[in-house]
Write an enzyme that holds these catalytic residues in place. Sequence first.
Site, PDB file in Angstrom:
ATOM      1  CB  SER A  54      -6.600   7.334   6.877  1.00 36.85           C
ATOM      2  OG  SER A  54      -6.311   6.043   5.714  1.00 36.85           O
ATOM      3  CB  SER A  76      -4.574   5.610   0.496  1.00 35.58           C
ATOM      4  OG  SER A  76      -4.192   4.963   0.307  1.00 35.58           O
ATOM      5  CG  HIS A  96       1.117   2.194   9.441  1.00 34.44           C
ATOM      6  ND1 HIS A  96      -0.162   0.883  10.001  1.00 34.44           N
ATOM      7  CD2 HIS A  96      -0.423   2.387   8.248  1.00 34.44           C
ATOM      8  CE1 HIS A  96      -0.657   0.872   9.077  1.00 34.44           C
ATOM      9  NE2 HIS A  96      -1.372   1.973   8.100  1.00 34.44           N
ATOM     10  CG  ASP A 119       2.536 -11.970 -12.769  1.00 33.66           C
ATOM     11  OD1 ASP A 119       2.929 -12.841 -12.276  1.00 33.66           O
ATOM     12  OD2 ASP A 119       3.008 -11.105 -13.128  1.00 33.66           O
ATOM     13  CD  GLU A 174      -8.916   1.664  10.473  1.00 32.09           C
ATOM     14  OE1 GLU A 174      -8.081   1.533  10.982  1.00 32.09           O
ATOM     15  OE2 GLU A 174      -9.479   1.856   9.583  1.00 32.09           O
ATOM     16  CB  CYS A 192      -3.992   2.675  10.661  1.00 29.47           C
ATOM     17  SG  CYS A 192      -4.667   1.594   9.940  1.00 29.47           S
ATOM     18  CB  THR A 224      -3.371  -4.068   2.019  1.00 31.47           C
ATOM     19  OG1 THR A 224      -4.266  -3.650   1.270  1.00 31.47           O
ATOM     20  CG2 THR A 224      -2.664  -4.218   0.150  1.00 31.47           C
TER      21      THR A 224
END
Length: 339
Positions: free
Chosen positions: A332, A206, A246, A29, A81, A113, A156
């Site tokens: 992270s 996360s 972030h 969806d 990264e 990040c 993402t």
Amino acid sequence: MKVGIEAIAFDIPKFYIDMADLAHCRSIDPAKFIKGLGQVEMSVASPCEDAVTLAAGAAIKMMHGFNIDKESIGLCVVGTETPIDQSKPIASHIHEILGLPKNCRVFETKHACYGATAALAMATDWILSGRAQGKKALIIASDIARYGLNTAGEPTQGAGAVAMLISSNPRLLELESNYVGCYSEQVMDFWRPTYSKEAFADGHFSIQCYLNALAGSFDTYKESFKKHHSDAPEILNNRFAACLYHVPFVKMANKAHHKLIEHELNTKIEKEDPRMEDVQRDFNERVGYNLKLNSKVGNIYTGSLYLSLFNFLEQNSERHSGRAISLFSYGSGCTSEFF
Ligand code: CAA
């Protein structure tokens, strides 16, 4: 001496995917990506683009747009990264492409990040210590976020770079070096081993790691602030005209702001709670309108926070002139900084 951002610009690829199209291809969806994650489009790098070309694009735009003399630059650091080499830094290519002076220090920083924030902190101290001797720092955040096909992380992704000039002429944003809070902890929430082009994430874990780090770094920020201002209740509420986070996906900034309000009030505010309306209003007033670019570009890892900052500066530099804003950087693994 003052120190902060004198110039800023960003660059993204020409190509993008509409999130509704991605959702249709995955038989999901579209509301999940658009409403659930807050993403409208996602930048996609073409085969001839990488973190170097994006970094160079952002830096060239900044140098031309603000008419910066390349001879004034004494430090060039790229936070990334997604580098193209395990040894040779992207900054070395930028040095050549821009024709920076030979006595310029160049290197690369990495902590997921957070890489560009580490560079920003280092540049700030370099200028404040007097060792810059009047020179300026070029800090670039450049990344291509890539997860596996059909994974939860796929919607993402994103690609882009943000370039910033740090100097003792902070005409866009002054950085307060006295007030800063950090929080670090070894966690396996997101990682990309050297053998893999794609990142791995323990997605929901996360999110928890991000929120824990936010609370932890905000607490140490408050301690540093209270050393100079003993009577400072509800810093989040009273101090900041805007709060920037972030942004791995837009909804994360919403979760972050909600968490910080709860943390400051030391109370849980669940969805059904009538106070939720105030939380949402505060989010709209201080956070939401700075996320337009992030919703169209996607996650650009270390540049995500600074893309939101660009969005803020473009819309509000006059309205909020002289006011404090907060920034939260999360890498992270994890490390984080509230400043
Ligand atoms: N209509 C509207 N909303 C819908 C929906 C629908 N049909 N279906 C689902 N949703 C909502 C869900 O309710 C949920 O919202 P809430 O979080 O508010 O409850 C949202 O859409 C997402 O749904 P899911 O949680 O079911 O999604 P998922 O399990 O597929 O994955 C994710 C979400 C974990 C964020 C995943 O995209 C992911 O792993 N992303 C990569 C990791 C990441 O970005 N982590 C962020 C913190 S770490 C960090 O910040 C570093 C970094 O840059 C990576």
